[in-house]
Design a protein around this motif. Structure first.
Motif, mmCIF file in Angstrom:
data_model
loop_
_atom_site.group_PDB
_atom_site.id
_atom_site.type_symbol
_atom_site.label_atom_id
_atom_site.label_comp_id
_atom_site.label_asym_id
_atom_site.label_seq_id
_atom_site.Cartn_x
_atom_site.Cartn_y
_atom_site.Cartn_z
ATOM 1 N N VAL A 1 -8.936 0.855 -2.870
ATOM 2 C CA VAL A 1 -7.997 0.696 -3.962
ATOM 3 C C VAL A 1 -8.069 1.774 -4.980
ATOM 4 C CG1 VAL A 1 -7.673 -0.993 -5.909
ATOM 5 C CG2 VAL A 1 -7.980 -1.923 -3.475
ATOM 6 N N ILE A 2 -7.215 2.302 -5.269
ATOM 7 C CA ILE A 2 -7.127 3.113 -6.748
ATOM 8 C C ILE A 2 -6.782 2.551 -7.880
ATOM 9 C CG2 ILE A 2 -6.312 5.286 -7.697
ATOM 10 C CD1 ILE A 2 -6.248 6.605 -5.109
ATOM 11 N N ARG A 3 -5.715 1.768 -7.617
ATOM 12 C CA ARG A 3 -5.419 0.998 -8.929
ATOM 13 C C ARG A 3 -4.549 -0.118 -8.361
ATOM 14 N NH1 ARG A 3 -1.755 3.345 -13.867
ATOM 15 N NH2 ARG A 3 -1.432 1.166 -14.942
ATOM 16 N N SER A 4 -4.618 -1.202 -9.048
ATOM 17 C CA SER A 4 -3.954 -2.506 -9.022
ATOM 18 C C SER A 4 -3.604 -3.083 -10.098
ATOM 19 C CB SER A 4 -4.759 -3.399 -8.007
ATOM 20 O OG SER A 4 -5.888 -3.973 -8.651
ATOM 21 N N GLY A 5 -2.533 -4.037 -9.976
ATOM 22 C CA GLY A 5 -1.993 -4.933 -10.976
ATOM 23 C C GLY A 5 -2.015 -6.347 -10.700
ATOM 24 N N SER B 1 1.705 -2.519 -9.146
ATOM 25 C CA SER B 1 1.093 -3.497 -8.232
ATOM 26 C C SER B 1 0.912 -3.061 -7.034
ATOM 27 C CB SER B 1 1.981 -4.565 -8.186
ATOM 28 O OG SER B 1 3.185 -4.318 -7.469
ATOM 29 N N THR B 2 0.912 -1.630 -6.578
ATOM 30 C CA THR B 2 0.574 -1.198 -5.168
ATOM 31 C C THR B 2 -0.661 -0.744 -5.518
ATOM 32 O OG1 THR B 2 2.987 -0.899 -4.930
ATOM 33 C CG2 THR B 2 1.431 0.479 -3.660
ATOM 34 N N TYR C 1 0.983 -1.021 0.012
ATOM 35 C CA TYR C 1 -0.057 -0.005 -0.082
ATOM 36 C C TYR C 1 0.861 1.289 0.226
ATOM 37 C CZ TYR C 1 -3.911 -3.069 1.230
ATOM 38 O OH TYR C 1 -4.659 -4.266 1.484
ATOM 39 N N ALA C 2 0.424 2.116 -0.791
ATOM 40 C CA ALA C 2 1.205 3.608 -0.694
ATOM 41 C C ALA C 2 -0.086 4.631 -0.082
ATOM 42 C CB ALA C 2 1.752 3.871 -1.850
#
Length: 482
Positions: free
Chosen positions: A466-470, A367-368, A347-348
């Motif tokens: 979650v904003i963006r994940s990969g 991926s964060t 997480y960031a």
């Protein structure tokens, strides 16, 4: 002879001992007979005052303050007390204040309506009609009860009242001002009993609580300022498991919100919450996830690397806090240190206002899970401070927030250990502590970064931030922009 008989409910027409409802109310008021008034209300509404509520009802002081833990029955007592004042002051107006109009509608009015309707059914009507659009109740025999938010307390300056009540006074930004404005309206010469009462869960030695303590310290005034306290556990009607559900509180919050203790604020925000118990030996473990928490700043950025254990603990094991760092240099520092750890942060978390830097995190670490502090609750400094406290010094169990011992051996500067120790409350002009406004200075950036992380860490609904994940995992491939 009961109250029902006194008002002629069961007496034949022409009985010389029968009196009208208004005459009976006037009789109680002139005698200041709080006991008979309370018995009447209790018999009509099935209100059974708890011991602390009964003591507060029977106090004869013109100013009353009931300090109570959450769920201790403060509001129910205040409504019953207001109805008692309506009974004993026929033809006189009063006012009921709450922190917001939403609280008026959803907290005060339902309890008021329940009791008022029960009084009418029992044969002792008080309300002629209620004007919803103006939030006021016209009373039988004259007089009005106004329901207002004390957010706009100055709107009542032209009123003449006989009595008033204020719910949760310490929710006001300036409780003392709210009290003084309302108290200046309690001046109707027709009132049999002039009274102003308030309820609140204390928030330290401030506002209305401080006013009562100061007044009660003057021997000649002590009898005019009554104050009582009740804890949450004093209410036996709470649902099973309610107190247990509050065990996530910090010790300080438990004493304040449950025990209703008036805690003298410390100059420092975290006081005894943070100490040697929050330092532990730690070496970065490649098998465990870590998070990145950033307060970007323009002159004083602060970056924290925090490892999370399977027990829900967070250990700050690295940080960066040099002053006047160019944007690209700061990005390279973050990227290089994360590369050395052998994996991207899970997480960031950072300040949503610095959009270019948050966008860089999204692209640099695909991926964060990247979190911008979005809602008002997430952005609330006081909410975040309390989350941190509950992790530093919980009411039950061991601490959940630590600094790695290795960081304590570095040059202190404005490192996170100094930030937590030196983060202070602002002071008012009179020198008193404002326990709801932290002081801006050299220590707030590190605390802000850790606060962002603590708020996210406390939210068990991971996918909500979650904003963006990969990556290839089907759950992680979900995309949610906030």
């Amino acid at each position: 002879m009961g109250a029902r008989d006194l008002v002629g409910k069961n007496r034949p027409v022409g009985d010389p001992d029968a009196v009208s409802w208004r005459e009976y109310r006037e009789k109680l008021g002139k005698a200041k007979d709080r006991w008979e008034s309370l018995k009447l209300i209790a018999s009509a509404t099935e209100y059974e005052p708890l011991p602390h509520q009964l003591r507060a009802h029977m106090a004869e002081a013109p100013q009353k303050l009931l300090l109570g833990g959450i769920g201790s029955g403060k509001t129910v007592w205040s409504v019953a007390e207001m109805i008692s004042l309506c009974v004993m002051n026929p033809g006189v107006s009063g006012a009921f204040f709450a922190p917001t109009f939403d609280a008026v509608v959803h907290v005060l009015l339902p309890e008021w309506s329940r009791m008022i309707d029960a009084m009418a059914v029992a044969g002792y009507p008080l309300q002629r009609r209620f004007h919803k659009s103006m939030a006021k109740a016209e009373l039988i025999g004259g007089g009005t009860v106004y329901f207002r938010s004390f957010e706009r307390v100055d709107s009542c300056r032209g009123w003449t009242l006989g009595f008033a009540a204020v719910d949760e006074t310490e929710s006001a930004s300036d409780p003392g001002y709210v009290w003084n404005v309302i108290a200046g309206r309690i001046r109707d010469p027709a009132a049999n009993i002039h009274q102003m009462h308030a309820t609140t869960t204390p928030r330290g030695l401030r506002g209305t609580v401080q006013k009562f303590i100061e007044q009660r310290d003057i021997p000649s005034l002590r009898g005019d300022w009554w104050c009582g306290r009740a804890t949450t556990r004093d209410n036996p009607h709470l649902p099973p498991g309610y107190l247990k559900s509050l065990k996530g509180y910090s010790k300080r919050l438990w004493e304040q919100e449950v025990e209703a203790k008036v805690l003298k604020p410390s100059n420092t925000v975290f006081g005894d919450d943070w100490g040697p118990q929050n330092v532990r030996p730690w070496v970065y473990d490649k098998m465990l996830p870590y998070d990145l928490a950033v307060d970007w700043g323009y002159s004083k950025p602060h970056v924290l690397w925090i490892q999370r254990t399977h027990d829900g603990e967070g250990i700050i094991f690295d940080e960066f806090y040099e002053d006047e760092v160019p944007r690209d240099v700061l990005r390279k520092v973050i990227q290089d240190r994360c590369d050395r750890l052998g994996r991207d942060p899970e997480y960031a978390i950072g300040d949503r206002a610095v959009r270019d830097q948050m966008s860089w995190l999204l692209h640099q670490f695909p991926s964060t899970y990247v979190k911008r502090m979005h809602t008002k609750k997430e952005q609330s400094i006081l909410e975040g401070i309390e989350v941190m406290r509950s992790m530093m010094d919980p009411i039950e169990g061991a601490p959940k927030l630590f600094i790695a011992e290795s960081l304590m051996k570095r040059d202190m500067g404005r490192g996170i250990q100094n930030c937590l120790a030196g983060y202070r409350w602002a002071q008012r002009r009179d020198g008193t502590i404002s326990a709801d406004t932290p002081l801006k200075g050299i220590y707030d950036d590190g605390v802000d970064a850790l606060r962002y992380w603590a708020v996210v860490h406390s939210d068990s609904r991971s996918d909500s931030f979650v904003i963006r994940s990969g990556g290839n995992d089907s759950w992680k491939n979900r995309k949610k922009v906030r």
